[in-house]
Design a protein around this motif. Structure first.
Motif, short mmCIF file in Angstrom:
data_model
loop_
_atom_site.label_atom_id
_atom_site.label_comp_id
_atom_site.label_asym_id
_atom_site.label_seq_id
_atom_site.Cartn_x
_atom_site.Cartn_y
_atom_site.Cartn_z
N ILE A 42 0.81 -1.21 0.00
CA ILE A 42 0.00 0.00 0.00
C ILE A 42 0.85 1.26 0.00
N PHE A 43 2.02 1.22 0.64
CA PHE A 43 2.88 2.40 0.69
C PHE A 43 3.45 2.72 -0.69
N GLY A 44 3.91 1.67 -1.41
CA GLY A 44 4.44 1.90 -2.74
C GLY A 44 3.38 2.36 -3.73
N LYS A 45 2.14 1.87 -3.58
CA LYS A 45 1.07 2.29 -4.49
C LYS A 45 0.63 3.72 -4.22
N ALA A 46 0.62 4.10 -2.94
CA ALA A 46 0.11 5.43 -2.58
C ALA A 46 1.11 6.53 -2.89
N MET A 47 2.37 6.31 -2.58
CA MET A 47 3.37 7.36 -2.75
C MET A 47 4.76 6.73 -2.85
N SER A 48 5.60 7.30 -3.68
CA SER A 48 6.96 6.77 -3.80
C SER A 48 7.76 7.10 -2.54
N ARG A 49 8.74 6.26 -2.27
CA ARG A 49 9.57 6.46 -1.08
C ARG A 49 10.29 7.80 -1.13
N ASN A 50 10.85 8.14 -2.29
CA ASN A 50 11.61 9.39 -2.39
C ASN A 50 10.74 10.61 -2.14
N ARG A 51 9.51 10.56 -2.64
CA ARG A 51 8.61 11.70 -2.42
C ARG A 51 8.23 11.82 -0.94
N PHE A 52 7.96 10.67 -0.32
CA PHE A 52 7.62 10.69 1.12
C PHE A 52 8.79 11.24 1.93
N MET A 53 9.98 10.76 1.66
CA MET A 53 11.15 11.21 2.43
C MET A 53 11.45 12.69 2.18
N LEU A 54 11.16 13.17 0.98
CA LEU A 54 11.39 14.57 0.68
C LEU A 54 10.40 15.46 1.45
N ILE A 55 9.13 15.03 1.51
CA ILE A 55 8.15 15.79 2.30
C ILE A 55 8.53 15.78 3.77
N LEU A 56 8.95 14.61 4.27
CA LEU A 56 9.36 14.51 5.67
C LEU A 56 10.56 15.39 5.96
N MET B 257 11.38 18.17 4.45
CA MET B 257 11.03 19.59 4.38
C MET B 257 9.89 19.97 5.32
N LEU B 258 9.40 19.04 6.11
CA LEU B 258 8.22 19.29 6.94
C LEU B 258 8.49 20.38 7.98
N CYS B 259 7.72 21.44 7.93
CA CYS B 259 7.82 22.51 8.93
C CYS B 259 6.52 23.30 8.91
N VAL B 260 6.29 24.11 9.96
CA VAL B 260 5.06 24.88 10.06
C VAL B 260 5.34 26.35 10.31
N ILE C 167 16.08 13.85 14.59
CA ILE C 167 16.98 14.82 15.21
C ILE C 167 16.38 16.22 15.14
N ARG C 168 15.19 16.35 14.59
CA ARG C 168 14.48 17.63 14.53
C ARG C 168 13.30 17.56 15.49
#
Length: 400
Positions: free
Chosen positions: A33-47, A49-52, A284-285
């Motif tokens: 389900i993880f591979g179908k929903a979103m690629s690993r590289n895209r997920f890791m890139l969002i993670l 850059m994640l900030c508010v 570490i963040r």
């Protein structure tokens, strides 16, 4: 972003040590389900850059101030709490470096970031404040405890609420001040705290005995059970009521002690729920962990509210699963669905774009079997989503 957080929530059900493990094709880690929903590289890139926060920050707390303020405003607009409310601390595990990391001996996570939370008797957290240490401009410094109570109660003052707090916050002066602001208060009281009545501090009691002092509409009580307990209330007096202990034996207890034990556990109950399906990973963040922590609080809040207003009651497991499915399934690419069987499919050529160039799609069969990106101008007209297919891949894809 919805899909990102849906996958994060799903990681609470499927516990793996590293994020990369969720995208492995190894049979021991096969989570399709993880591979179908979103690629690993895209997920890791969002993670990554994640900030508010936007722009420069003046202090570390500004990195999460936006999401905490949003949480408080959103809860105020969605739900009004019950009359019985409570204030308590909540710890988020963090052993890394941050200036306002706290140590609390009695908590499960002794080192971490301390949140002050206001919740109603259902366990719905209405307001949060991340404690920034002595330099906290809202609640830090002198009269810290009183500032915390006033900050969290700012939207619920003079409306007849009944606050339950433990001995970290309670004092005779605070309870009197809340009473003048039409807010009742009940809580345990520390020994030898400033302005405690002398009668409460002097003398020893035998088991079952009471010492009651009334002062300015405030009742202060000392009761001996296994040890001496001091309780203060502006709502209840020293009346005794029958109740059953853990062994089922009928005993007499002061009314304010019974009510305190009943309503004070709301925040501890809320803290217990995310631990069953925790989706937090090491980082570490520190601010990223706070963001995920607040999102989990929102999820548990929605669970409590759903069970309150819905005729159909769900367990936390079923509620989380329904939320995860409602987030992830609409974002699953339709081209990854299997072709319809027992039907002859027709190949078609893709249309041209506004510039007169023929559109292209990735060949679904090449990607699924060889993990190879091959662009093609052909697609299947009858399959859901009309997946792109090479001429040579058309028959193998449909298993003709």
């Amino acid at each position: 972003m919805k899909l990102f957080f849906g996958l994060i929530f799903h990681m609470g059900f499927v516990k793996l040590n590293r994020f990369n493990d969720y995208w492995k094709n190894d049979e021991y880690f096969n989570q399709k389900i993880f591979g179908k929903a979103m690629s690993r590289n895209r997920f890791m890139l969002i993670l990554r850059m994640l900030c508010v926060y936007v722009g420069q920050v003046t202090c570390s707390y500004d990195k999460v101030k936006t999401i905490i303020d949003y949480f408080n405003e959103k809860m105020m607009s969605l739900y009004y709490p019950t009359q019985k409310i409570t204030i308590d601390e909540s710890m988020m595990l963090w052993r890394g470096r941050v200036a306002f990391r706290q140590y609390m001996k009695g908590k499960r996570h002794k080192y971490g970031l301390k949140f002050y939370a206001l919740a109603d008797q259902l366990g719905v957290i209405m307001k949060l404040h991340l404690y920034g240490g002595a330099s906290d401009y809202l609640v830090g410094g002198k009269n810290h405890v009183q500032k915390v109570v006033e900050h969290l109660l700012s939207n619920f003052i003079n409306v007849g609420q009944h606050l339950f707090i433990d001995n970290f916050y309670t004092s005779v002066s605070l309870v009197e001040k809340l009473y003048t602001n039409k807010t009742f208060c009940t809580g345990t009281l520390r020994q030898k705290r400033k302005n405690n009545p002398r009668e409460i501090e002097s003398g020893k009691l035998k088991k079952g005995e009471l010492c009651i002092v009334h002062k300015n509409n405030i009742c202060v009580l000392k009761w001996k059970d296994q040890r001496e307990i001091r309780v203060i209330s502006s709502k209840y007096n020293g009346n005794l009521e029958h109740t059953r202990n853990r062994r089922g034996t009928l005993i007499l207890k002061p009314q304010m002690v019974i009510k305190y034990n009943k309503y004070m556990k709301a925040i501890d109950r809320h803290d217990q729920m995310p631990m069953y399906y925790s989706c937090e990973h090491k980082s570490i963040r520190w601010y990223k962990k706070v963001i995920l922590h607040v999102m989990q609080i929102l999820l548990v809040n929605s669970f409590f509210l759903y069970n309150k207003f819905s005729s159909k009651k769900l367990t936390l497991y079923d509620f989380r699963l329904s939320v995860i499915k409602s987030i992830i399934e609409p974002h699953l690419p339709s081209e990854l669905q299997m072709p319809l069987k027992n039907k002859v499919h027709c190949i078609m050529k893709l249309t041209k774009d506004t510039h007169g160039k023929t559109k292209r799609r990735r060949c679904n069969q090449c990607w699924r079997t060889l993990k190879k990106r091959v662009q093609t101008i052909f697609a299947c007209e009858d399959c859901p989503g009309q997946p792109g297919l090479c001429i040579k891949c058309f028959r193998p894809y449909h298993k003709y």
